[in-house]
Write a protein that holds these residues in place. Structure first.
Motif, PDB file in Angstrom:
ATOM      1  N   ASP A   1     -48.668  -3.741  23.485  1.00  0.00           N
ATOM      2  CA  ASP A   1     -47.537  -4.015  24.364  1.00  0.00           C
ATOM      3  C   ASP A   1     -46.459  -2.947  24.200  1.00  0.00           C
ATOM      4  O   ASP A   1     -46.333  -2.315  23.154  1.00  0.00           O
ATOM      5  CB  ASP A   1     -46.962  -5.410  24.100  1.00  0.00           C
TER       6      ASP A   1
ATOM      7  N   GLU B   1     -50.467  -7.261  29.343  1.00  0.00           N
ATOM      8  CA  GLU B   1     -51.167  -6.002  29.042  1.00  0.00           C
ATOM      9  C   GLU B   1     -52.591  -6.000  29.604  1.00  0.00           C
ATOM     10  O   GLU B   1     -53.561  -5.748  28.893  1.00  0.00           O
ATOM     11  CB  GLU B   1     -51.211  -5.763  27.531  1.00  0.00           C
TER      12      GLU B   1
ATOM     13  N   THR C   1     -54.349 -11.975  27.349  1.00  0.00           N
ATOM     14  CA  THR C   1     -54.530 -10.592  26.893  1.00  0.00           C
ATOM     15  C   THR C   1     -54.836 -10.511  25.396  1.00  0.00           C
ATOM     16  O   THR C   1     -54.568  -9.487  24.756  1.00  0.00           O
ATOM     17  CB  THR C   1     -53.299  -9.738  27.235  1.00  0.00           C
TER      18      THR C   1
ATOM     19  N   PRO D   1     -51.698  -9.587  21.475  1.00  0.00           N
ATOM     20  CA  PRO D   1     -50.666  -9.206  22.440  1.00  0.00           C
ATOM     21  C   PRO D   1     -49.252  -9.558  21.989  1.00  0.00           C
ATOM     22  O   PRO D   1     -49.038 -10.297  21.030  1.00  0.00           O
ATOM     23  CB  PRO D   1     -51.050 -10.023  23.676  1.00  0.00           C
ATOM     24  N   ALA D   2     -48.285  -8.994  22.707  1.00  0.00           N
ATOM     25  CA  ALA D   2     -46.886  -9.431  22.686  1.00  0.00           C
ATOM     26  C   ALA D   2     -46.230  -9.379  21.316  1.00  0.00           C
ATOM     27  O   ALA D   2     -45.427 -10.239  20.978  1.00  0.00           O
ATOM     28  CB  ALA D   2     -46.774 -10.846  23.263  1.00  0.00           C
TER      29      ALA D   2
ATOM     30  N   GLU E   1     -47.091  -1.741  29.417  1.00  0.00           N
ATOM     31  CA  GLU E   1     -47.073  -3.124  29.893  1.00  0.00           C
ATOM     32  C   GLU E   1     -46.366  -3.998  28.860  1.00  0.00           C
ATOM     33  O   GLU E   1     -46.528  -3.818  27.659  1.00  0.00           O
ATOM     34  CB  GLU E   1     -48.500  -3.635  30.105  1.00  0.00           C
ATOM     35  N   LEU E   2     -45.601  -4.953  29.334  1.00  0.00           N
ATOM     36  CA  LEU E   2     -44.875  -5.847  28.448  1.00  0.00           C
ATOM     37  C   LEU E   2     -45.802  -6.900  27.850  1.00  0.00           C
ATOM     38  O   LEU E   2     -46.934  -7.088  28.308  1.00  0.00           O
ATOM     39  CB  LEU E   2     -43.735  -6.522  29.208  1.00  0.00           C
ATOM     40  N   GLY E   3     -45.311  -7.587  26.836  1.00  0.00           N
ATOM     41  CA  GLY E   3     -46.110  -8.585  26.140  1.00  0.00           C
ATOM     42  C   GLY E   3     -46.667  -9.659  27.054  1.00  0.00           C
ATOM     43  O   GLY E   3     -45.980 -10.143  27.959  1.00  0.00           O
ATOM     44  N   ASN E   4     -47.926 -10.013  26.844  1.00  0.00           N
ATOM     45  CA  ASN E   4     -48.684 -10.999  27.617  1.00  0.00           C
ATOM     46  C   ASN E   4     -48.989 -10.540  29.038  1.00  0.00           C
ATOM     47  O   ASN E   4     -49.518 -11.316  29.839  1.00  0.00           O
ATOM     48  CB  ASN E   4     -47.953 -12.357  27.660  1.00  0.00           C
TER      49      ASN E   4
ATOM     50  N   GLU F   1     -52.336  -3.740  18.549  1.00  0.00           N
ATOM     51  CA  GLU F   1     -51.317  -4.159  19.500  1.00  0.00           C
ATOM     52  C   GLU F   1     -51.254  -3.120  20.614  1.00  0.00           C
ATOM     53  O   GLU F   1     -51.610  -1.956  20.403  1.00  0.00           O
ATOM     54  CB  GLU F   1     -49.956  -4.266  18.795  1.00  0.00           C
TER      55      GLU F   1
END
Length: 396
Positions: free
Chosen positions: A84, A35, A62, A126-127, A30-33, A82
């Protein structure tokens, strides 16, 4: 007296669950923010094991904190993770290894019968690859109450972080005037010319800065057709240096390059600051404990810190509390991250072994800190001295 051997046994008891968590994250990048699946899976495991979870830290959907408290008072140890992934690549930075490592260390510590008064926090950030959730989290004080902060990252060797580079990211958007490139070029003003002249100017700037400076960029918009004079063009640049005071001087010169390019080409330039990170603040006493524990648990390819380095948003945390990151080998030395090789290795036997090695290393480091007020005092003193040194740093 807390036993590291007992901790290691508890980590081993968790091995299958940790590997399954890693495999789930790897299979569902999943991409940043965004997740959401990752955070749900991680926090549910922690909640089932007695951790109190706070979600949505700093207004980030997230971001989370999961806390386990024993007694009253005592040190507060934060372990950051982390989760992401990279666009179109997946877990090419091995972030699917971080959460299982941290969860394993935290759960194993919580199951020790003789854990002294303390609070163990798992903090989800996140991200990291994009907007850096640690930035707003730090701005809202999400780390300020910690006595120490720890992280794990996969690597091509087992080591601790040395220095990192401070970085400022900018978007340069040039505005020109469209026209037919063949029929009436004299009526057009090429925004792309402004971008290209900026790249040329950055090349000249590179010759007259210190060797630690890195300037690199890409064109994100070069126009829409070859027969149309581009009325809009844009580029992204990252500018890095070992310390913030010198970086600030280079940044101002780089911005003047873009301004000069606009003046020379008759365009307008709009400068949009993006992510800004500090250089990492190191506490050698904490680094030493991490690396000694990595050796204790049989980590592979233990080496001194890397000579070449990039930038990390963990640096923001290390300017607020003593922090350190253990990098655990799971790919052959020299294998660059953000590659397919890392994607494949992060869901392999070597990746799974790195999770267990990291969980034991982090947990054992927590035991050392909780067992010795002298060690914690030394870590805090070194942090204070290093922070004062950085704050009083002069250009040289």
């Amino acid at each position: 007296m807390m036993s590291k051997e007992a901790l290691f046994t508890r980590v081993e008891d968790l091995e299958q669950e940790l590997i399954e968590l890693s495999a789930f994250l790897h299979a569902n990048p999943e991409l940043g923010n965004e997740e959401f699946q990752a955070v749900n899976r991680i926090t549910h495991i922690l909640e089932r094991n007695g951790f109190v979870v706070e979600r949505g830290l700093a207004g980030l959907d997230t971001a989370f904190r999961a806390s386990y408290t024993v007694g009253l008072g005592g040190p507060v140890i934060g372990m950051l993770c982390e989760y992401d992934a990279l666009k179109d690549l997946g877990h090419g930075c091995g972030h699917n290894l971080q959460s299982p490592s941290v969860v394993g260390a935290a759960l194993a510590l919580s199951r020790l019968e003789d854990l002294p008064p303390c609070t163990i926090e798992v903090i989800g950030t996140p991200a990291e690859e994009t907007t850096s959730g640690k930035i707003p989290m730090a701005q809202q004080g999400c780390f300020d109450h910690l006595d120490i902060a720890l992280m794990m990252h996969g690597g091509d060797r087992t080591t601790v972080d040395g220095r990192s580079l401070a970085v400022d990211n900018f978007e340069f958007v040039f505005e020109g005037k469209a026209s037919h490139a063949a029929v009436a070029p004299e009526k057009g003003v090429s925004a792309l010319d402004g971008v290209l002249m900026t790249f040329n100017g950055m090349e000249y700037l590179r010759e007259h800065v210190r060797s630690d400076v890195r300037i690199h960029g890409i064109i994100t918009d070069g126009g829409i057709a070859a027969n149309i004079v581009p009325e809009r063009a844009a580029a992204m640049f990252s500018i890095r240096a070992i310390n913030r005071p010198y970086l600030d001087t280079v940044v101002e010169r780089a911005l003047n390059v873009a301004r000069g390019a606009a003046l020379a080409t008759g365009t307008k330039v709009h400068i949009h600051p993006k992510k800004s990170l500090e250089s990492k603040l190191n506490v050698q006493a904490l680094n030493d404990v991490l690396l000694e524990n990595a050796k204790l648990v049989g980590a592979k390819n233990v080496t001194p810190p890397r000579e070449k380095t990039g930038s990390t948003d963990f640096s923001i945390v290390t300017h607020r509390v003593p922090g350190a990151c253990i990098r655990v080998a799971f790919v052959p030395q020299g294998t660059p991250n953000h590659t397919k090789e890392w994607v494949e290795a992060s869901n392999s036997k070597e990746g799974n072994e790195a999770i267990i090695t990291a969980a034991k290393t982090l947990g054992a480091t927590c035991i050392d800190v909780l067992s010795s007020a002298t060690l914690l005092d030394a870590i805090k003193m070194q942090f204070k001295e290093e922070k004062e040194l950085q704050e009083n740093l002069v250009l040289q």
